[in-house]
Scaffold this motif. Sequence first.
Motif, mmCIF file in Angstrom:
data_model
loop_
_atom_site.group_PDB
_atom_site.id
_atom_site.type_symbol
_atom_site.label_atom_id
_atom_site.label_comp_id
_atom_site.label_asym_id
_atom_site.label_seq_id
_atom_site.Cartn_x
_atom_site.Cartn_y
_atom_site.Cartn_z
ATOM 1 N N LEU A 146 5.352 5.534 -9.807
ATOM 2 C CA LEU A 146 4.988 5.283 -11.219
ATOM 3 C C LEU A 146 6.099 5.513 -12.199
ATOM 4 C CD1 LEU A 146 1.157 6.466 -11.256
ATOM 5 C CD2 LEU A 146 2.065 4.104 -11.185
ATOM 6 N N ALA A 147 6.923 6.321 -12.012
ATOM 7 C CA ALA A 147 7.848 6.408 -12.846
ATOM 8 C C ALA A 147 9.022 5.307 -12.928
ATOM 9 C CB ALA A 147 8.920 7.600 -12.486
ATOM 10 N N THR A 148 8.849 4.416 -12.114
ATOM 11 C CA THR A 148 9.635 3.007 -12.190
ATOM 12 C C THR A 148 8.958 2.006 -12.898
ATOM 13 O OG1 THR A 148 8.967 2.367 -9.891
ATOM 14 C CG2 THR A 148 10.739 3.705 -10.155
ATOM 15 N N GLY A 149 7.519 2.375 -12.963
ATOM 16 C CA GLY A 149 6.598 1.056 -13.626
ATOM 17 C C GLY A 149 5.517 0.957 -12.867
ATOM 18 N N PRO A 150 4.590 0.185 -13.436
ATOM 19 C CA PRO A 150 3.061 -0.227 -12.773
ATOM 20 C C PRO A 150 3.348 -0.341 -11.130
ATOM 21 C CG PRO A 150 3.079 -1.202 -14.794
ATOM 22 C CD PRO A 150 4.688 -0.814 -14.710
ATOM 23 N N ARG A 151 2.077 -0.077 -10.868
ATOM 24 C CA ARG A 151 1.985 -0.345 -9.314
ATOM 25 C C ARG A 151 0.874 -0.846 -8.980
ATOM 26 N NH1 ARG A 151 6.973 0.485 -6.792
ATOM 27 N NH2 ARG A 151 5.712 0.637 -4.675
ATOM 28 N N VAL A 152 0.615 -1.530 -7.659
ATOM 29 C CA VAL A 152 -0.544 -1.951 -7.238
ATOM 30 C C VAL A 152 -1.078 -1.333 -5.968
ATOM 31 C CG1 VAL A 152 -1.899 -3.941 -6.645
ATOM 32 C CG2 VAL A 152 -0.390 -4.303 -8.498
ATOM 33 N N ILE A 153 -2.223 -0.851 -5.826
ATOM 34 C CA ILE A 153 -2.872 -0.140 -4.701
ATOM 35 C C ILE A 153 -3.714 -1.091 -4.336
ATOM 36 C CG2 ILE A 153 -4.042 1.907 -4.015
ATOM 37 C CD1 ILE A 153 -1.304 2.496 -5.297
ATOM 38 N N GLY A 158 -10.285 -5.706 3.176
ATOM 39 C CA GLY A 158 -10.838 -6.122 1.991
ATOM 40 C C GLY A 158 -10.697 -7.498 1.746
ATOM 41 N N ASN A 159 -11.446 -7.947 0.915
ATOM 42 C CA ASN A 159 -11.619 -9.114 0.423
ATOM 43 C C ASN A 159 -12.127 -9.387 -1.067
ATOM 44 O OD1 ASN A 159 -13.742 -9.182 2.572
ATOM 45 N ND2 ASN A 159 -14.475 -10.415 0.959
ATOM 46 N N GLY A 160 -11.822 -10.387 -1.801
ATOM 47 C CA GLY A 160 -12.440 -10.634 -3.101
ATOM 48 C C GLY A 160 -12.073 -9.719 -4.080
ATOM 49 N N GLY A 161 -10.651 -9.161 -3.862
ATOM 50 C CA GLY A 161 -10.147 -7.998 -4.862
ATOM 51 C C GLY A 161 -10.598 -6.725 -4.635
ATOM 52 N N GLN A 162 -11.820 -6.231 -3.629
ATOM 53 C CA GLN A 162 -12.156 -5.026 -3.311
ATOM 54 C C GLN A 162 -11.206 -4.248 -2.935
ATOM 55 O OE1 GLN A 162 -16.502 -5.292 -1.183
ATOM 56 N NE2 GLN A 162 -15.346 -7.203 -0.722
ATOM 57 N N GLY A 163 -11.109 -3.020 -3.589
ATOM 58 C CA GLY A 163 -10.190 -1.863 -3.254
ATOM 59 C C GLY A 163 -8.985 -2.181 -3.651
ATOM 60 N N VAL A 164 -8.578 -3.306 -4.728
ATOM 61 C CA VAL A 164 -7.361 -3.406 -5.296
ATOM 62 C C VAL A 164 -6.968 -3.016 -6.881
ATOM 63 C CG1 VAL A 164 -5.680 -5.313 -6.065
ATOM 64 C CG2 VAL A 164 -7.119 -5.416 -4.009
ATOM 65 N N TRP A 165 -6.010 -1.978 -7.254
ATOM 66 C CA TRP A 165 -6.184 -1.464 -8.405
ATOM 67 C C TRP A 165 -4.692 -1.595 -8.818
ATOM 68 C CZ3 TRP A 165 -10.495 1.671 -9.998
ATOM 69 C CH2 TRP A 165 -11.097 2.139 -8.895
ATOM 70 N N LYS A 166 -4.631 -1.719 -10.204
ATOM 71 C CA LYS A 166 -3.265 -1.683 -10.837
ATOM 72 C C LYS A 166 -3.346 -0.387 -11.432
ATOM 73 C CE LYS A 166 -0.537 -3.334 -14.887
ATOM 74 N NZ LYS A 166 -0.652 -4.453 -16.145
#
Length: 344
Positions: A146-153, A158-166
């Motif tokens: 995260l020190a280098t910038g935003p991340r996506v977890i 999964g599907n339909g964006g389930q379990g995806v986080w910025k």
Amino acid sequence: MDTERQPSSRPSVAILSRGDAAARRDATAQNSRFVHVFEALAAVGIEAHPVIYDESFAEEVREQLLSVDGVLVWVNPIQDGRNRAGLDALLRDVAARGVWVSAHPDVIHKMGTKEVLYRTRSMGWGCDTALYQTAEAMRAELPTRLATGPRVIKRNRGNGGQGVWKVERLPTSAMIRVLDATKDGSEELTLDHLLRRCAEYFQNDSVVDQPFQPRLSEGVVRCYMAGDRCAGFGHHKVKALVDSPAARSEAGPRLYTSNADPRFQRLRRLMEDEWTPQLTSLLDIPRHDLPMIWDADFMLGPVQADGTDGYVLGEINVSSVFPFPDQAPAEIAKRVVDRLQRRL
């Protein structure tokens, strides 16, 4: 007792999707959402039958599948609280008994989960991607990234964006800002709070971590593939993980186009000539075992030295690719003919 295939002058396939007993009773080629696939298969001499699956009548489905030469499967990995564990066991069984299955669960496991982003990170579509096998590894390693910038977890399945986080650091706080891909607004949480939300992702599975792509608001290009050939494209501007209200207001439906669209010919060449061969080599997937329909979602990456756009892979969809461009059913039918000819 195993069902034996009946002699037929034409090869036969089942088109399998999830539904209840009423959907199973009423299913026809004409009322199926895959009607154009049925028509394309009929046009090349293949007899296709709709098959509706549910765990409550799995044995009846098994008997149906044992009576055809092949099965094309459209079932999401997670849907209405159910997963594919039972179905995948059934499909492995019928495949072991000689029925051709696309996509085979073993192929989905190799290329249809988010882990493919980590395994192919060295390819031209890759980026600085990490894989967390445990919550403890994510707790230890994510702050440094995260020190280098935003991340996506991203949860592995999964599907339909389930379990995806910025996820991004806050400059004046120990908290982090997180945006769930299925929600409109972000929250400020502790890392431990986020890890508690992600705890279920680590139950016999993993989590992938990629850098957030700042050009996401410019849209996502979806390249549809039938086997190793491009079957068309889709493009749309997205809301998911986009913070700017102005950019979110531009989001709209995916617009489909043929594989001849001049805007995407460089991407088509990369997919057909370079990236798909590299993918099958890295993942040890024989070319003829590639799914009859799959897609790869690309975000725009940094502009290249020659002025062309870079592409960063966001995910590969294999389990249930629908809808798709109007030209895709004919491409699917071509690949099905080729695969059945190899088998029969």
